[in-house]
Every structure is written in C-alpha cells, then in structure tokens.
Design an enzyme around this catalytic site. Structure first.
Site, PDB file in Angstrom:
ATOM      1  N   MET A  30      52.835  24.648 -12.564  1.00 14.08           N
ATOM      2  CA  MET A  30      52.630  26.099 -12.599  1.00 14.08           C
ATOM      3  C   MET A  30      53.948  26.784 -12.995  1.00 14.08           C
ATOM      4  O   MET A  30      54.118  27.985 -12.770  1.00 14.08           O
ATOM      5  CB  MET A  30      52.136  26.603 -11.245  1.00 14.08           C
ATOM      6  CG  MET A  30      50.775  26.000 -10.881  1.00 14.08           C
ATOM      7  SD  MET A  30      49.801  27.012  -9.780  1.00 14.08           S
ATOM      8  CE  MET A  30      50.859  27.117  -8.371  1.00 14.08           C
ATOM      9  N   HIS A  34      61.780  23.151 -11.208  1.00 11.67           N
ATOM     10  CA  HIS A  34      62.987  22.709 -10.509  1.00 11.67           C
ATOM     11  C   HIS A  34      63.140  21.210 -10.735  1.00 11.67           C
ATOM     12  O   HIS A  34      62.345  20.605 -11.480  1.00 11.67           O
ATOM     13  CB  HIS A  34      62.910  23.076  -9.027  1.00 11.67           C
ATOM     14  CG  HIS A  34      61.623  22.670  -8.369  1.00 11.67           C
ATOM     15  ND1 HIS A  34      61.240  21.356  -8.189  1.00 11.67           N
ATOM     16  CD2 HIS A  34      60.596  23.414  -7.880  1.00 11.67           C
ATOM     17  CE1 HIS A  34      60.072  21.296  -7.595  1.00 11.67           C
ATOM     18  NE2 HIS A  34      59.635  22.528  -7.409  1.00 11.67           N
ATOM     19  N   HIS A  37      60.059  18.939 -10.681  1.00  9.91           N
ATOM     20  CA  HIS A  37      59.221  18.877 -11.886  1.00  9.91           C
ATOM     21  C   HIS A  37      59.887  18.022 -12.971  1.00  9.91           C
ATOM     22  O   HIS A  37      59.218  17.258 -13.671  1.00  9.91           O
ATOM     23  CB  HIS A  37      59.010  20.283 -12.462  1.00  9.91           C
ATOM     24  CG  HIS A  37      58.278  21.222 -11.559  1.00  9.91           C
ATOM     25  ND1 HIS A  37      58.885  22.281 -10.932  1.00  9.91           N
ATOM     26  CD2 HIS A  37      56.966  21.264 -11.191  1.00  9.91           C
ATOM     27  CE1 HIS A  37      57.984  22.938 -10.219  1.00  9.91           C
ATOM     28  NE2 HIS A  37      56.823  22.344 -10.351  1.00  9.91           N
ATOM     29  N   GLY A 149      53.568  15.042  -8.142  1.00 13.63           N
ATOM     30  CA  GLY A 149      54.590  14.861  -7.119  1.00 13.63           C
ATOM     31  C   GLY A 149      53.970  14.512  -5.771  1.00 13.63           C
ATOM     32  O   GLY A 149      52.866  14.966  -5.446  1.00 13.63           O
ATOM     33  N   GLU A 150      54.712  13.740  -4.983  1.00 15.14           N
ATOM     34  CA  GLU A 150      54.218  13.346  -3.654  1.00 15.14           C
ATOM     35  C   GLU A 150      54.425  14.443  -2.617  1.00 15.14           C
ATOM     36  O   GLU A 150      53.941  14.339  -1.494  1.00 15.14           O
ATOM     37  CB  GLU A 150      54.908  12.036  -3.210  1.00 15.14           C
ATOM     38  CG  GLU A 150      54.418  10.860  -4.040  1.00 15.14           C
ATOM     39  CD  GLU A 150      55.195   9.574  -3.830  1.00 15.14           C
ATOM     40  OE1 GLU A 150      56.013   9.499  -2.884  1.00 15.14           O
ATOM     41  OE2 GLU A 150      55.000   8.647  -4.637  1.00 15.14           O
ATOM     42  N   LYS A 151      55.157  15.499  -2.974  1.00 10.08           N
ATOM     43  CA  LYS A 151      55.318  16.598  -2.018  1.00 10.08           C
ATOM     44  C   LYS A 151      53.947  17.189  -1.675  1.00 10.08           C
ATOM     45  O   LYS A 151      53.675  17.504  -0.522  1.00 10.08           O
ATOM     46  CB  LYS A 151      56.214  17.691  -2.595  1.00 10.08           C
ATOM     47  CG  LYS A 151      56.285  18.867  -1.661  1.00 10.08           C
ATOM     48  CD  LYS A 151      57.220  19.913  -2.144  1.00 10.08           C
ATOM     49  CE  LYS A 151      56.954  21.185  -1.406  1.00 10.08           C
ATOM     50  NZ  LYS A 151      55.882  21.977  -2.045  1.00 10.08           N
ATOM     51  N   ASP A 152      53.087  17.303  -2.686  1.00 11.80           N
ATOM     52  CA  ASP A 152      51.722  17.778  -2.446  1.00 11.80           C
ATOM     53  C   ASP A 152      50.851  16.551  -2.186  1.00 11.80           C
ATOM     54  O   ASP A 152      50.018  16.172  -3.016  1.00 11.80           O
ATOM     55  CB  ASP A 152      51.235  18.577  -3.654  1.00 11.80           C
ATOM     56  CG  ASP A 152      52.056  19.833  -3.853  1.00 11.80           C
ATOM     57  OD1 ASP A 152      52.127  20.644  -2.926  1.00 11.80           O
ATOM     58  OD2 ASP A 152      52.664  19.988  -4.926  1.00 11.80           O
ATOM     59  N   GLN A 155      47.096  17.049  -2.261  1.00 11.86           N
ATOM     60  CA  GLN A 155      46.658  17.309  -3.639  1.00 11.86           C
ATOM     61  C   GLN A 155      46.564  15.993  -4.418  1.00 11.86           C
ATOM     62  O   GLN A 155      45.601  15.749  -5.148  1.00 11.86           O
ATOM     63  CB  GLN A 155      47.634  18.265  -4.326  1.00 11.86           C
ATOM     64  CG  GLN A 155      47.403  18.397  -5.823  1.00 11.86           C
ATOM     65  CD  GLN A 155      48.263  19.474  -6.454  1.00 11.86           C
ATOM     66  OE1 GLN A 155      47.943  20.655  -6.354  1.00 11.86           O
ATOM     67  NE2 GLN A 155      49.346  19.100  -7.114  1.00 11.86           N
ATOM     68  N   ARG A 189      58.443  27.951  -4.198  1.00  8.25           N
ATOM     69  CA  ARG A 189      58.358  28.979  -3.151  1.00  8.25           C
ATOM     70  C   ARG A 189      59.647  29.090  -2.335  1.00  8.25           C
ATOM     71  O   ARG A 189      59.825  30.061  -1.596  1.00  8.25           O
ATOM     72  CB  ARG A 189      57.163  28.732  -2.241  1.00  8.25           C
ATOM     73  CG  ARG A 189      55.842  28.974  -2.963  1.00  8.25           C
ATOM     74  CD  ARG A 189      54.642  28.998  -2.037  1.00  8.25           C
ATOM     75  NE  ARG A 189      53.457  29.488  -2.718  1.00  8.25           N
ATOM     76  CZ  ARG A 189      52.494  28.720  -3.247  1.00  8.25           C
ATOM     77  NH1 ARG A 189      52.586  27.420  -3.184  1.00  8.25           N
ATOM     78  NH2 ARG A 189      51.461  29.266  -3.854  1.00  8.25           N
TER      79      ARG A 189
HETATM   80  O1  PAF Z   1      50.862  21.243  -8.176  1.00  8.37           O
HETATM   81  C1  PAF Z   1      50.725  22.241  -8.922  1.00  8.37           C
HETATM   82  O2  PAF Z   1      51.691  22.807  -9.422  1.00  8.37           O
HETATM   83  C2  PAF Z   1      49.315  22.746  -9.219  1.00  8.37           C
HETATM   84  O3  PAF Z   1      48.493  22.652  -8.112  1.00  8.37           O
HETATM   85  C3  PAF Z   1      48.688  22.074 -10.451  1.00  8.37           C
HETATM   86  C4  PAF Z   1      48.461  20.589 -10.219  1.00  8.37           C
HETATM   87  C5  PAF Z   1      49.567  22.277 -11.668  1.00  8.37           C
HETATM   88  C6  PAF Z   1      47.309  22.695 -10.742  1.00  8.37           C
HETATM   89  O4  PAF Z   1      47.415  24.049 -11.010  1.00  8.37           O
END
Ligand code: PAF
Length: 280
Positions: A30, A34, A37, A149-152, A155, A189
C-alpha cells in the site's frame, strides 16, 4: 524502472517479459515503503527475473472509522526506493481502475474461519477486503511468485489458505519482519506515533518476546501468560486490542500439546494500532 497506472499497460509489460521467458515476482503493497517492503523486493529479486511492486491503498480493507484518508501516500519517494532496490516495474492504479463499478458492486473473495479471529474480530470485513484485492491484483499481474511480510502473520495465513483453496498457481514466499534497532516492527503506521509514543512502542515486541521465552522454558498456563502480558502493556499506556497465544497453523488457541506456537498481538498507543507477533 517504469511506473504504470492501468491494467492494460501492466498486462502489455508482463506479456513482453513472459515472452522472453522471465519468471514474474509480485510484491503487493500500500506504499509509504520502508525497509520491510524493500526486503520483500530484495527477496523477490532472488526468486525470479522480473519484480513488479504494486502501490495501492485499498479502500475495501479499511473500516468506516479507520485511517483510509490519513494513510500516507508517498509515490515519488516510493519510486526512488524501489528503483534503488532493483525493482523492475511499479503498478500504481487509481481506485477507479481497480473498482470501476464502485466497491458495493464488486464481487468479493471470502476466506472463512481464519478471518474471523484476531484482527478479523477488531476489524470486521478487513480480510475480505484484503483477499479480494489480492485476488484481483494476482489476476492483473499473473505472477509466478508473490512475496508477503511475516509481520502481518494472520494476513499471510489467509493468503496461503486462499491460494490453496482456489488452486491459484502462485508460490507464496514470506519474509521475516524488519525491525528498528530497538525491536519495533517496521510499519507505515509508526509514522503516526508522537515522540513519546515512539519511545514506548518497542515494549510491545519486548513483552511478546518475554512471554515467548517463558513458553520456550516450558510454561503452559497460557491464560496466566496472557493476563501478565496485558497487564505489562497496560502499565505502559497501551490499550489492548488482543494478545493471543495460538497454534501457528490454525491460529486457534494453543493447547499443551501444540507443536508450533505463535503469539499474536495488537494494541493501541493513542489512536495508532500496532501489531506484532513471534513464533516460539
Ligand atoms: O499488507 C498490505 O500492505 C496490504 O494488506 C496488501 C497485501 C497490499 C493488500 O492491500
């Protein structure tokens, strides 16, 4: 490094690369990039030949009271960082390009069960927004490999389940969480934190690590460990969202016999919601 804004331009470029036999790697983001990414892009470069990073602040994954409008949009700086990292193409579509009929008319991808826990409880609809946009982006890019990333952590589990359940021919690669030197997980954030909050923020990681080390030493009273962690965080001005000790595979509460345990936590400092995790 080129930036394209339309699906047509993206597909034309991908078709050219495929013709010359390149393996396509995709890094969805998104933006407001940093080091976390950039680590995804660098990992991508080791796994394939042509790395595409998308930058799209996906409105479908934000709740009505969340920070969609405030979410930092820094395309120019992001392009510089990506070019420097060796990324090959940026895909930065508008909301209208992705959702031409608006979000209400958009077909959705629902991943059951996993999405109702943890972040899914405090952010209803969030993961449907994520799984839907990731599916759409996968269909636009048609990558061989996608990097997350493993931070999420949750997800990542949702995406892995979605890819498996829907037979998507994409390999999902994960990269460990990038951290500041004091342990704070890197996040777009973090920029919302005041100086005082920034000084407190690494406590989330410290508390997770201290509970993880107790579990490693054999403690199994997860309820007591959870209460201890919540109390420590509350003492440091954190407002608890959740602190859960779970089975790393199912994300359901860990039991005595659980082989691989993950601690998942989310807490607010002021208005800023931080998440972090550790696998024991
Ligand atoms: O992890 C993120 O930045 C978002 O959830 C993603 C995977 C790009 C989907 O919008």
């Amino acid at each position: 490094m080129n930036t394209v804004h339309t699906i047509k331009e993206l597909r034309d470029t991908v078709a050219q690369q495929r013709k010359s036999g390149k393996r396509i790697v995709f890094v969805p983001t998104m933006g407001n990039l940093h080091e976390g990414h950039i680590a995804l892009v660098k990992q991508g470069l080791t796994q394939g030949d042509f790395v595409i990073t998308s930058i799209f602040v996906n409105p479908l994954q934000f709740g009505a009271n969340e920070d969609l409008d405030a979410y930092p949009r820094t395309l120019e700086q992001d392009q510089q960082k990506l070019a420097q990292a060796g990324n090959h193409l940026v895909f930065a579509p508008s909301a209208n390009e992705v959702y031409p009929q608006g979000m209400d008319q958009q077909s959705k991808v629902i991943v059951p069960d996993l999405t109702e826990l943890h972040c899914g409880t405090s952010r209803p609809g969030h993961f449907t927004g994520v799984s839907t946009v990731v599916t759409m982006l996968f269909n636009m890019v048609q990558p061989d490999i996608a990097v997350f990333g493993e931070k999420d952590f949750q997800q990542l589990a949702v995406i892995r389940k979605m890819v498996k359940d829907l037979f998507m021919p994409i390999e999902i690669v994960s990269v460990p969480t990038a951290r500041d030197s004091d342990g704070l997980a890197k996040s777009s954030r973090n920029g919302y934190l005041t100086t005082e909050q920034r000084a407190i923020a690494p406590t989330l990681n410290k508390v997770i690590n201290s509970i993880a080390s107790k579990i490693r030493q054999g403690e199994r009273d997860f309820s007591a460990l959870t209460s201890e962690a919540k109390a420590e965080l509350a003492e440091c001005q954190f407002k608890n969202d959740y602190f859960n000790i779970v089975d790393s595979n199912t994300l359901k509460p860990a039991e005595d016999s659980t082989q691989s345990i993950t601690i998942l936590a989310a807490a607010y400092l002021g208005e800023t919601r931080l998440i972090d995790n550790a696998t024991v």
